[in-house]
Motif scaffolding. Structure first.
Motif, PDB file in Angstrom:
ATOM      1  N   ARG A 278       7.628   8.061   9.518  1.00 55.33           N
ATOM      2  CA  ARG A 278       7.540   6.636   9.851  1.00 55.33           C
ATOM      3  C   ARG A 278       8.880   5.906   9.772  1.00 55.33           C
ATOM      4  O   ARG A 278       9.060   4.888  10.436  1.00 55.33           O
ATOM      5  CB  ARG A 278       6.569   5.939   8.888  1.00 55.33           C
ATOM      6  CG  ARG A 278       5.114   6.134   9.270  1.00 55.33           C
ATOM      7  CD  ARG A 278       4.236   5.361   8.306  1.00 55.33           C
ATOM      8  NE  ARG A 278       2.870   5.266   8.791  1.00 55.33           N
ATOM      9  CZ  ARG A 278       1.872   4.759   8.073  1.00 55.33           C
ATOM     10  NH1 ARG A 278       2.107   4.293   6.853  1.00 55.33           N
ATOM     11  NH2 ARG A 278       0.656   4.689   8.574  1.00 55.33           N
TER      12      ARG A 278
ATOM     13  N   ASP B 280      -6.523   0.842   0.514  1.00 52.03           N
ATOM     14  CA  ASP B 280      -5.382   0.727  -0.404  1.00 52.03           C
ATOM     15  C   ASP B 280      -4.692  -0.634  -0.373  1.00 52.03           C
ATOM     16  O   ASP B 280      -3.854  -0.908  -1.238  1.00 52.03           O
ATOM     17  CB  ASP B 280      -4.372   1.873  -0.190  1.00 52.03           C
ATOM     18  CG  ASP B 280      -3.967   2.070   1.253  1.00 52.03           C
ATOM     19  OD1 ASP B 280      -4.663   1.591   2.159  1.00 52.03           O
ATOM     20  OD2 ASP B 280      -2.938   2.725   1.483  1.00 52.03           O
ATOM     21  N   ASN B 281      -5.022  -1.505   0.589  1.00 50.60           N
ATOM     22  CA  ASN B 281      -4.577  -2.902   0.525  1.00 50.60           C
ATOM     23  C   ASN B 281      -5.686  -3.814  -0.020  1.00 50.60           C
ATOM     24  O   ASN B 281      -5.423  -4.685  -0.854  1.00 50.60           O
ATOM     25  CB  ASN B 281      -4.162  -3.432   1.900  1.00 50.60           C
ATOM     26  CG  ASN B 281      -2.864  -2.859   2.415  1.00 50.60           C
ATOM     27  OD1 ASN B 281      -2.854  -2.081   3.350  1.00 50.60           O
ATOM     28  ND2 ASN B 281      -1.750  -3.243   1.815  1.00 50.60           N
TER      29      ASN B 281
ATOM     30  N   HIS C  86      -9.258   1.929   5.626  1.00 55.29           N
ATOM     31  CA  HIS C  86      -8.608   2.308   4.367  1.00 55.29           C
ATOM     32  C   HIS C  86      -8.744   1.163   3.354  1.00 55.29           C
ATOM     33  O   HIS C  86      -8.925   0.003   3.712  1.00 55.29           O
ATOM     34  CB  HIS C  86      -7.148   2.713   4.584  1.00 55.29           C
ATOM     35  CG  HIS C  86      -6.364   1.733   5.387  1.00 55.29           C
ATOM     36  ND1 HIS C  86      -6.260   1.807   6.754  1.00 55.29           N
ATOM     37  CD2 HIS C  86      -5.675   0.652   5.016  1.00 55.29           C
ATOM     38  CE1 HIS C  86      -5.528   0.807   7.185  1.00 55.29           C
ATOM     39  NE2 HIS C  86      -5.169   0.080   6.149  1.00 55.29           N
TER      40      HIS C  86
ATOM     41  N   THR D 184      -0.303  -1.247  12.489  1.00 57.84           N
ATOM     42  CA  THR D 184      -0.736  -0.130  11.640  1.00 57.84           C
ATOM     43  C   THR D 184      -1.266   1.022  12.498  1.00 57.84           C
ATOM     44  O   THR D 184      -0.983   2.191  12.223  1.00 57.84           O
ATOM     45  CB  THR D 184      -1.808  -0.616  10.648  1.00 57.84           C
ATOM     46  OG1 THR D 184      -1.210  -1.610   9.814  1.00 57.84           O
ATOM     47  CG2 THR D 184      -2.318   0.512   9.773  1.00 57.84           C
TER      48      THR D 184
ATOM     49  N   ALA E 211       0.840  -1.200   0.000  1.00 59.50           N
ATOM     50  CA  ALA E 211       0.000   0.000   0.000  1.00 59.50           C
ATOM     51  C   ALA E 211       0.872   1.245   0.000  1.00 59.50           C
ATOM     52  O   ALA E 211       2.055   1.197   0.331  1.00 59.50           O
ATOM     53  CB  ALA E 211      -0.909   0.009   1.219  1.00 59.50           C
ATOM     54  N   ASN E 212       0.266   2.325  -0.411  1.00 59.21           N
ATOM     55  CA  ASN E 212       0.853   3.687  -0.431  1.00 59.21           C
ATOM     56  C   ASN E 212       1.779   3.922  -1.631  1.00 59.21           C
ATOM     57  O   ASN E 212       1.697   4.938  -2.279  1.00 59.21           O
ATOM     58  CB  ASN E 212       1.613   4.042   0.857  1.00 59.21           C
ATOM     59  CG  ASN E 212       0.744   3.959   2.101  1.00 59.21           C
ATOM     60  OD1 ASN E 212      -0.475   4.117   2.008  1.00 59.21           O
ATOM     61  ND2 ASN E 212       1.331   3.699   3.236  1.00 59.21           N
TER      62      ASN E 212
ATOM     63  N   ARG F 246       0.165   4.709  12.326  1.00 57.24           N
ATOM     64  CA  ARG F 246      -0.701   5.840  11.937  1.00 57.24           C
ATOM     65  C   ARG F 246      -0.654   6.945  12.994  1.00 57.24           C
ATOM     66  O   ARG F 246      -0.914   8.109  12.680  1.00 57.24           O
ATOM     67  CB  ARG F 246      -2.148   5.374  11.709  1.00 57.24           C
ATOM     68  CG  ARG F 246      -2.309   4.504  10.458  1.00 57.24           C
ATOM     69  CD  ARG F 246      -3.752   4.125  10.204  1.00 57.24           C
ATOM     70  NE  ARG F 246      -4.485   5.141   9.483  1.00 57.24           N
ATOM     71  CZ  ARG F 246      -4.525   5.271   8.159  1.00 57.24           C
ATOM     72  NH1 ARG F 246      -3.856   4.442   7.389  1.00 57.24           N
ATOM     73  NH2 ARG F 246      -5.231   6.219   7.596  1.00 57.24           N
TER      74      ARG F 246
ATOM     75  N   PHE G 229      -0.276   7.833  -0.155  1.00 56.07           N
ATOM     76  CA  PHE G 229      -0.750   7.392   1.164  1.00 56.07           C
ATOM     77  C   PHE G 229      -2.269   7.191   1.183  1.00 56.07           C
ATOM     78  O   PHE G 229      -3.037   8.098   0.819  1.00 56.07           O
ATOM     79  CB  PHE G 229      -0.365   8.428   2.231  1.00 56.07           C
ATOM     80  CG  PHE G 229      -0.834   8.066   3.621  1.00 56.07           C
ATOM     81  CD1 PHE G 229      -0.283   6.985   4.298  1.00 56.07           C
ATOM     82  CD2 PHE G 229      -1.846   8.789   4.231  1.00 56.07           C
ATOM     83  CE1 PHE G 229      -0.734   6.637   5.570  1.00 56.07           C
ATOM     84  CE2 PHE G 229      -2.299   8.457   5.508  1.00 56.07           C
ATOM     85  CZ  PHE G 229      -1.738   7.376   6.173  1.00 56.07           C
ATOM     86  N   ASP G 230      -2.679   6.002   1.553  1.00 52.14           N
ATOM     87  CA  ASP G 230      -4.089   5.596   1.672  1.00 52.14           C
ATOM     88  C   ASP G 230      -4.838   5.515   0.343  1.00 52.14           C
ATOM     89  O   ASP G 230      -6.040   5.233   0.339  1.00 52.14           O
ATOM     90  CB  ASP G 230      -4.870   6.504   2.638  1.00 52.14           C
ATOM     91  CG  ASP G 230      -4.750   6.057   4.093  1.00 52.14           C
ATOM     92  OD1 ASP G 230      -4.066   5.052   4.362  1.00 52.14           O
ATOM     93  OD2 ASP G 230      -5.352   6.718   4.972  1.00 52.14           O
TER      94      ASP G 230
ATOM     95  N   GLY H 210       3.294  -0.103   2.867  1.00 53.18           N
ATOM     96  CA  GLY H 210       2.161   0.140   3.761  1.00 53.18           C
ATOM     97  C   GLY H 210       2.612   0.909   4.983  1.00 53.18           C
ATOM     98  O   GLY H 210       3.324   1.906   4.889  1.00 53.18           O
ATOM     99  N   SER H 211       2.236   0.374   6.152  1.00 60.02           N
ATOM    100  CA  SER H 211       2.618   1.073   7.383  1.00 60.02           C
ATOM    101  C   SER H 211       3.920   0.511   7.963  1.00 60.02           C
ATOM    102  O   SER H 211       4.265   0.797   9.095  1.00 60.02           O
ATOM    103  CB  SER H 211       1.483   0.958   8.401  1.00 60.02           C
ATOM    104  OG  SER H 211       1.137  -0.387   8.597  1.00 60.02           O
TER     105      SER H 211
HETATM  106  N1  HSE Z   1      -2.382   3.219   3.983  1.00 64.69           N
HETATM  107  C1  HSE Z   1      -2.265   2.438   5.176  1.00 64.69           C
HETATM  108  C2  HSE Z   1      -1.219   3.087   6.062  1.00 64.69           C
HETATM  109  C3  HSE Z   1      -1.849   1.045   4.819  1.00 64.69           C
HETATM  110  O1  HSE Z   1      -0.153   3.420   5.564  1.00 64.69           O
HETATM  111  O2  HSE Z   1      -1.476   3.247   7.249  1.00 64.69           O
HETATM  112  C4  HSE Z   1      -1.714   0.140   6.010  1.00 64.69           C
HETATM  113  O3  HSE Z   1      -1.254  -1.091   5.578  1.00 64.69           O
END
Ligand code: HSE
Length: 274
Positions: free
Chosen positions: A233, A139-140, A137, A182, A14-15, A186, A20-21, A259-260
């Motif tokens: 992050r 995106d996954n 979300h 996650t 993801a991302n 976040r 992002f998201d 992703g995260s």
């Molecule tokens: N878009 C989400 C994040 C994906 O980055 O928090 C989490 O897997």
């Protein structure tokens, strides 16, 4: 009508740095297996989970929550049993919860004769994400259900676009042996973004989408940049900067947090470079 199906539930990135998201892509070869069976006993049960210590109660398991949301919408009073064979480590950043949610709703929809299209299953799989991370979300779950690259153009109303996937694009993912939830990942993100950073980010997002369609690998590489989330992050991921620097030196088009996190992904042109 088939009563049972064994499926591959793919992992996802993801991302993809600049999205992002909203952006994600599906991995061909990494994923869980699930066996979903329609039963005579009303309600959702999870009879087996191998490879991970996850709750079997359907209210506490992302697959159970997603399937219940789907059955409620369809008004179906059927029994569903779920077996999950986890290959994706939870908290690794390649869509472990999304694979379970997306796989479960896909299989139940299939066994019920496909009343919904794959894209219409996304909101139910998102309910699993809400349980897993406190945020629904897409995106996954979107790339896990649709394959390839996907863009969440809008969350309200939900509008998910399947994007073109260039043939020669390969992903490399490495997984540091730590877990980052996650929800925790976040919590380090700021809620406000300075305009100059937003301009850079949406320029790159547009560039990446254009690069995917025109199969312009150099443009894809130029666009795989994240000036908003990655700086916040990446400090959670040991050696992130070192890995990124070396991936780029080795010829990757771009490299970032999957992703995260904590997984780190790189996209490359060609299998050998990847
Ligand atoms: N878009 C989400 C994040 C994906 O980055 O928090 C989490 O897997």
């Amino acid at each position: 009508m088939e009563k049972s199906v064994r499926i591959f539930a793919p992992a996802t990135i993801a991302n993809l740095s600049c999205g992002f998201d909203v952006l994600g892509c599906c991995l061909d070869t990494v994923g869980d297996e699930m066996v979903i069976t329609l039963t005579d006993k009303y309600g959702v049960s999870i009879s087996k989970i191998e490879g991970a210590d996850l709750p079997k109660s359907p209210e506490k398991n992302v697959a159970g929550v997603a399937v219940n949301a789907l059955l409620k919408y369809l008004g179906k009073n059927v029994g569903v049993d779920i077996e999950i064979y986890k290959k994706i480590k939870a908290g690794s950043g390649i869509g472990s919860s999304a694979a379970s949610s997306a796989g479960a709703v896909w299989a139940v929809n299939y066994l019920l004769g496909n009343p919904l299209k794959n894209v219409e299953l996304i909101p139910f799989a998102m309910e699993g994400e809400r349980l897993a991370s406190g945020n629904a979300h897409a995106d996954n779950v979107a790339p896990s259900l649709l394959g390839g690259f996907t863009l969440v153009r809008s969350y309200d109303p939900l509008d998910v676009i399947a994007l073109h996937s260039p043939d020669q694009l390969y992903a490399t993912v490495i997984h540091p042996q730590i877990e980052i939830k996650t929800a925790d990942s976040r919590s380090v993100i700021k809620q406000n973004v300075p305009l100059d950073k937003a301009i850079t980010q949406w320029g790159n997002l547009g560039g990446l989408v254009a690069g995917l369609y025109s199969e312009n690998y150099e443009l894809i590489g130029r666009s795989l940049k994240d000036v908003i989330i990655e700086p916040l992050r990446s400090i959670l991921i040991p050696a992130f900067d070192n890995v990124k620097e070396n991936a780029l030196k080795a010829g990757a088009l771009g490299c970032g947090i999957s992703g995260s996190g904590p997984s780190i992904f790189a996209l490359s042109k060609g299998y050998d470079t990847a």
